[in-house]
Design an enzyme around this catalytic site. Structure first.
Site, PDB file in Angstrom:
ATOM      1  CG  HIS A 120      -1.948  -1.001   1.272  1.00  0.00           C
ATOM      2  ND1 HIS A 120      -3.142  -0.790   1.916  1.00  0.00           N
ATOM      3  CD2 HIS A 120      -2.024  -2.246   0.748  1.00  0.00           C
ATOM      4  CE1 HIS A 120      -3.909  -1.855   1.786  1.00  0.00           C
ATOM      5  NE2 HIS A 120      -3.238  -2.763   1.086  1.00  0.00           N
ATOM      6  CD  GLU A 179      -2.191   4.249   2.936  1.00  0.00           C
ATOM      7  OE1 GLU A 179      -3.386   4.478   3.173  1.00  0.00           O
ATOM      8  OE2 GLU A 179      -1.826   3.405   2.093  1.00  0.00           O
ATOM      9  CB  CYS A 212      -6.863  -0.350   4.931  1.00  0.00           C
ATOM     10  SG  CYS A 212      -5.137  -0.877   4.959  1.00  0.00           S
ATOM     11  CB  CYS A 267      -2.465   1.928   5.985  1.00  0.00           C
ATOM     12  SG  CYS A 267      -1.937   1.002   4.528  1.00  0.00           S
TER      13      CYS A 267
END
Length: 150
Positions: free
Chosen positions: A53, A55, A83, A86
């Site tokens: 991801h 992040e 999410c 993260c």
């Protein structure tokens, strides 16, 4: 510090790069003292890595660059609400603040009611702020609309 919209515009340019690679268009920056420390966009598909991801990648880059996992004083600017994974990574990395430009009602930690960024049982708490940045939501809607047509 620059306005959140200024930083979100820069993160949005990373989301465009992700979209060009057929990745979910999310971009993230880590900022300290008005300087970008790290930046990344989603790479889950190209790396076939569920952890890739934007992040997580930005946090990893910042930790490597600063030679510390404790990212006190850094603000994460991300185009989409983090999410669970993260947001937890932000807590573990001791991020000071998160600003996100689009809500994620299906997978966003805060939208789903997981406010562990404020949980007093944990040893680190931080602010997470929604700043409505329309292009962040629009690029995602366009991306998934096009995917459904295929």
């Amino acid at each position: 510090m620059k306005l959140p919209s200024d930083w979100l515009k820069k993160a949005y340019l990373l989301a465009i790069k992700a979209k060009e690679r057929d990745e979910v268009p999310v971009g993230a920056l880590l900022v300290q003292d008005n300087k970008i420390i790290a930046k990344a966009h989603n790479l889950r598909e190209s790396q076939q890595n569920p952890l890739a991801h934007a992040e997580i990648l930005a946090i990893s880059k910042a930790a490597k660059k600063l030679n510390t996992w404790r990212l006190h004083g850094l603000t994460l600017i991300v185009t989409l609400e983090p999410c669970l994974m993260c947001l937890a990574a932000c807590q573990q990395a001791r991020i000071s603040k998160v600003i996100y430009g689009a809500k994620d009602h299906k997978a966003g930690a805060i939208s789903l009611g997981y406010f562990f960024n404020q949980d007093k049982r944990l040893n680190h708490r931080f602010e997470a702020v929604f700043y409505d940045f329309k292009p962040s939501g629009e690029i995602l809607s366009d991306f998934f609309r096009a995917k459904r047509r295929v």
